[in-house]
Scaffold this motif. Structure first.
Motif, PDB file in Angstrom:
ATOM      1  N   ARG A   1     -23.635  17.890  66.483  1.00 15.28           N
ATOM      2  CA  ARG A   1     -23.044  18.652  65.382  1.00 15.28           C
ATOM      3  C   ARG A   1     -23.719  20.020  65.260  1.00 15.28           C
ATOM      4  O   ARG A   1     -24.942  20.109  65.279  1.00 15.28           O
ATOM      5  N   PHE A   2     -22.881  21.044  65.120  1.00 11.33           N
ATOM      6  CA  PHE A   2     -23.380  22.397  64.930  1.00 11.33           C
ATOM      7  C   PHE A   2     -22.715  23.000  63.706  1.00 11.33           C
ATOM      8  O   PHE A   2     -21.502  23.214  63.695  1.00 11.33           O
ATOM      9  N   PRO A   3     -23.492  23.308  62.665  1.00 15.70           N
ATOM     10  CA  PRO A   3     -22.922  24.035  61.526  1.00 15.70           C
ATOM     11  C   PRO A   3     -22.645  25.479  61.946  1.00 15.70           C
ATOM     12  O   PRO A   3     -23.410  26.072  62.708  1.00 15.70           O
ATOM     13  N   THR A   4     -21.538  26.028  61.454  1.00 12.59           N
ATOM     14  CA  THR A   4     -21.160  27.391  61.842  1.00 12.59           C
ATOM     15  C   THR A   4     -21.323  28.403  60.716  1.00 12.59           C
ATOM     16  O   THR A   4     -21.100  29.589  60.935  1.00 12.59           O
ATOM     17  N   ASP A   5     -21.729  27.942  59.532  1.00  9.31           N
ATOM     18  CA  ASP A   5     -21.903  28.851  58.403  1.00  9.31           C
ATOM     19  C   ASP A   5     -23.015  29.852  58.700  1.00  9.31           C
ATOM     20  O   ASP A   5     -24.090  29.480  59.189  1.00  9.31           O
ATOM     21  N   ASP A   6     -22.755  31.113  58.408  1.00 11.14           N
ATOM     22  CA  ASP A   6     -23.772  32.176  58.497  1.00 11.14           C
ATOM     23  C   ASP A   6     -24.470  32.234  59.854  1.00 11.14           C
ATOM     24  O   ASP A   6     -25.658  32.549  59.928  1.00 11.14           O
ATOM     25  N   ARG A   7     -23.748  31.914  60.916  1.00 11.14           N
ATOM     26  CA  ARG A   7     -24.292  32.014  62.278  1.00 11.14           C
ATOM     27  C   ARG A   7     -23.319  32.839  63.106  1.00 11.14           C
ATOM     28  O   ARG A   7     -22.116  32.770  62.917  1.00 11.14           O
ATOM     29  N   SER A   8     -23.853  33.574  64.042  1.00 14.60           N
ATOM     30  CA  SER A   8     -22.972  34.362  64.906  1.00 14.60           C
ATOM     31  C   SER A   8     -22.289  33.450  65.920  1.00 14.60           C
ATOM     32  O   SER A   8     -22.822  32.392  66.297  1.00 14.60           O
ATOM     33  N   VAL A   9     -21.122  33.863  66.348  1.00 13.62           N
ATOM     34  CA  VAL A   9     -20.385  33.120  67.364  1.00 13.62           C
ATOM     35  C   VAL A   9     -21.216  33.027  68.638  1.00 13.62           C
ATOM     36  O   VAL A   9     -21.264  31.970  69.283  1.00 13.62           O
ATOM     37  N   GLN A  10     -21.902  34.108  68.984  1.00 15.34           N
ATOM     38  CA  GLN A  10     -22.723  34.119  70.186  1.00 15.34           C
ATOM     39  C   GLN A  10     -23.834  33.079  70.101  1.00 15.34           C
ATOM     40  O   GLN A  10     -24.093  32.353  71.075  1.00 15.34           O
ATOM     41  N   ASP A  11     -24.497  32.983  68.962  1.00 19.45           N
ATOM     42  CA  ASP A  11     -25.570  32.010  68.777  1.00 19.45           C
ATOM     43  C   ASP A  11     -25.050  30.585  68.910  1.00 19.45           C
ATOM     44  O   ASP A  11     -25.655  29.753  69.592  1.00 19.45           O
ATOM     45  N   ILE A  12     -23.934  30.309  68.273  1.00 21.65           N
ATOM     46  CA  ILE A  12     -23.353  28.965  68.348  1.00 21.65           C
ATOM     47  C   ILE A  12     -22.975  28.644  69.786  1.00 21.65           C
ATOM     48  O   ILE A  12     -23.286  27.560  70.300  1.00 21.65           O
ATOM     49  N   ALA A  13     -22.327  29.591  70.474  1.00 23.31           N
ATOM     50  CA  ALA A  13     -21.902  29.359  71.856  1.00 23.31           C
ATOM     51  C   ALA A  13     -23.084  29.083  72.770  1.00 23.31           C
ATOM     52  O   ALA A  13     -23.011  28.197  73.638  1.00 23.31           O
ATOM     53  N   VAL A  14     -24.169  29.813  72.594  1.00 26.84           N
ATOM     54  CA  VAL A  14     -25.369  29.583  73.410  1.00 26.84           C
ATOM     55  C   VAL A  14     -25.868  28.150  73.194  1.00 26.84           C
ATOM     56  O   VAL A  14     -26.192  27.442  74.164  1.00 26.84           O
ATOM     57  N   HIS A  15     -25.918  27.707  71.951  1.00 23.69           N
ATOM     58  CA  HIS A  15     -26.387  26.349  71.665  1.00 23.69           C
ATOM     59  C   HIS A  15     -25.426  25.285  72.184  1.00 23.69           C
ATOM     60  O   HIS A  15     -25.864  24.239  72.674  1.00 23.69           O
ATOM     61  N   VAL A  16     -24.142  25.544  72.098  1.00 26.23           N
ATOM     62  CA  VAL A  16     -23.154  24.602  72.657  1.00 26.23           C
ATOM     63  C   VAL A  16     -23.341  24.498  74.161  1.00 26.23           C
ATOM     64  O   VAL A  16     -23.361  23.387  74.723  1.00 26.23           O
ATOM     65  N   LEU A  17     -23.499  25.613  74.817  1.00 23.22           N
ATOM     66  CA  LEU A  17     -23.691  25.610  76.254  1.00 23.22           C
ATOM     67  C   LEU A  17     -24.989  24.911  76.654  1.00 23.22           C
ATOM     68  O   LEU A  17     -25.029  24.171  77.649  1.00 23.22           O
ATOM     69  N   GLN A  18     -26.042  25.104  75.887  1.00 24.36           N
ATOM     70  CA  GLN A  18     -27.291  24.398  76.149  1.00 24.36           C
ATOM     71  C   GLN A  18     -27.112  22.886  75.978  1.00 24.36           C
ATOM     72  O   GLN A  18     -27.638  22.109  76.783  1.00 24.36           O
ATOM     73  N   ALA A  19     -26.365  22.478  74.965  1.00 24.16           N
ATOM     74  CA  ALA A  19     -26.116  21.048  74.745  1.00 24.16           C
ATOM     75  C   ALA A  19     -25.353  20.439  75.916  1.00 24.16           C
ATOM     76  O   ALA A  19     -25.614  19.298  76.321  1.00 24.16           O
ATOM     77  N   ALA A  20     -24.407  21.198  76.474  1.00 25.74           N
ATOM     78  CA  ALA A  20     -23.628  20.707  77.614  1.00 25.74           C
ATOM     79  C   ALA A  20     -24.427  20.761  78.915  1.00 25.74           C
ATOM     80  O   ALA A  20     -24.074  20.081  79.869  1.00 25.74           O
ATOM     81  N   ALA A  21     -25.495  21.539  78.926  1.00 30.78           N
ATOM     82  CA  ALA A  21     -26.351  21.702  80.119  1.00 30.78           C
ATOM     83  C   ALA A  21     -25.553  22.191  81.317  1.00 30.78           C
ATOM     84  O   ALA A  21     -25.744  21.719  82.445  1.00 30.78           O
ATOM     85  N   TRP A  22     -24.673  23.142  81.086  1.00 29.72           N
ATOM     86  CA  TRP A  22     -23.898  23.734  82.182  1.00 29.72           C
ATOM     87  C   TRP A  22     -24.614  24.957  82.699  1.00 29.72           C
ATOM     88  O   TRP A  22     -25.015  25.817  82.053  1.00 29.72           O
TER      89      TRP A  22
END
Length: 174
Positions: free
Chosen positions: A153-174
């Motif tokens: 789970r990733f909250p998106t409130d008050d976070r940049s799209v770039q920051d969220i995307a980086v964390h999503v990509l790290q979670a996927a380990a791609w």
């Protein structure tokens, strides 16, 4: 047998699924990583629903299979799939990809009610804003309760799209 990577990005309307998926795709492009992106909201847009498929699950699976087969024929191994309930549909999406060796990462994006209301008010200009907000909040509760174990789970409130995307990509380990 070919191994595939599947990144499922789900969450209620207004949490940023599509925007984050496009940013993840941009990051992957920047790294030279081959991948494809399917926006699941367009896989079941048919009215009326087929009589034998009132929830449109069969037509969704058929459409994903058709699109994925085109991507796979081009040698793709990594699929980003966004849809509100995608994290609940991993078995169906894996079948549409032909089954086999698929490593899936389920990501559930979340947002506080105030953020959802604000975001949807900015983009929903028709008569359905109130209904859309209520559906989104109801679905967010459902997803929170029903998301399978291991869903990140990733909250998106008050976070940049770039920051969220980086964390999503790290979670996927791609």
């Amino acid at each position: 047998m070919t191994a595939y990577e599947l990144l499922l990005i789900g969450g209620g309307a207004g949490v940023g699924k599509t925007t984050v998926a496009w940013e993840v795709s941009a990051l992957l492009q920047g790294k030279g990583t081959a991948h494809c992106l399917i926006e699941g909201d367009y896989m079941d847009q048919i009215h009326p629903a087929p009589d034998d498929d009132p929830r449109r699950t069969a037509i969704t699976e058929q459409n994903i299979a058709a699109v994925w087969s085109n991507y796979a024929a081009l040698g793709q191994h990594c699929l980003i799939y966004t849809n509100t309930v995608s994290v609940l549909e991993e078995p169906m999406i894996a079948r549409a990809m032909g089954g086999g060796d698929i490593r899936a990462t389920c990501v559930l994006l979340t947002a506080e009610e105030a953020s959802v209301r604000q975001r949807l008010a900015q983009r929903e200009i028709g008569s359905q804003l109130s209904a859309h907000i209520e559906r989104s909040l109801r679905m967010a509760r459902h997803l929170d309760e029903e998301a399978p174990p291991g869903t990140i789970r990733f909250p998106t409130d008050d976070r940049s799209v770039q920051d969220i995307a980086v964390h999503v990509l790290q979670a996927a380990a791609w």
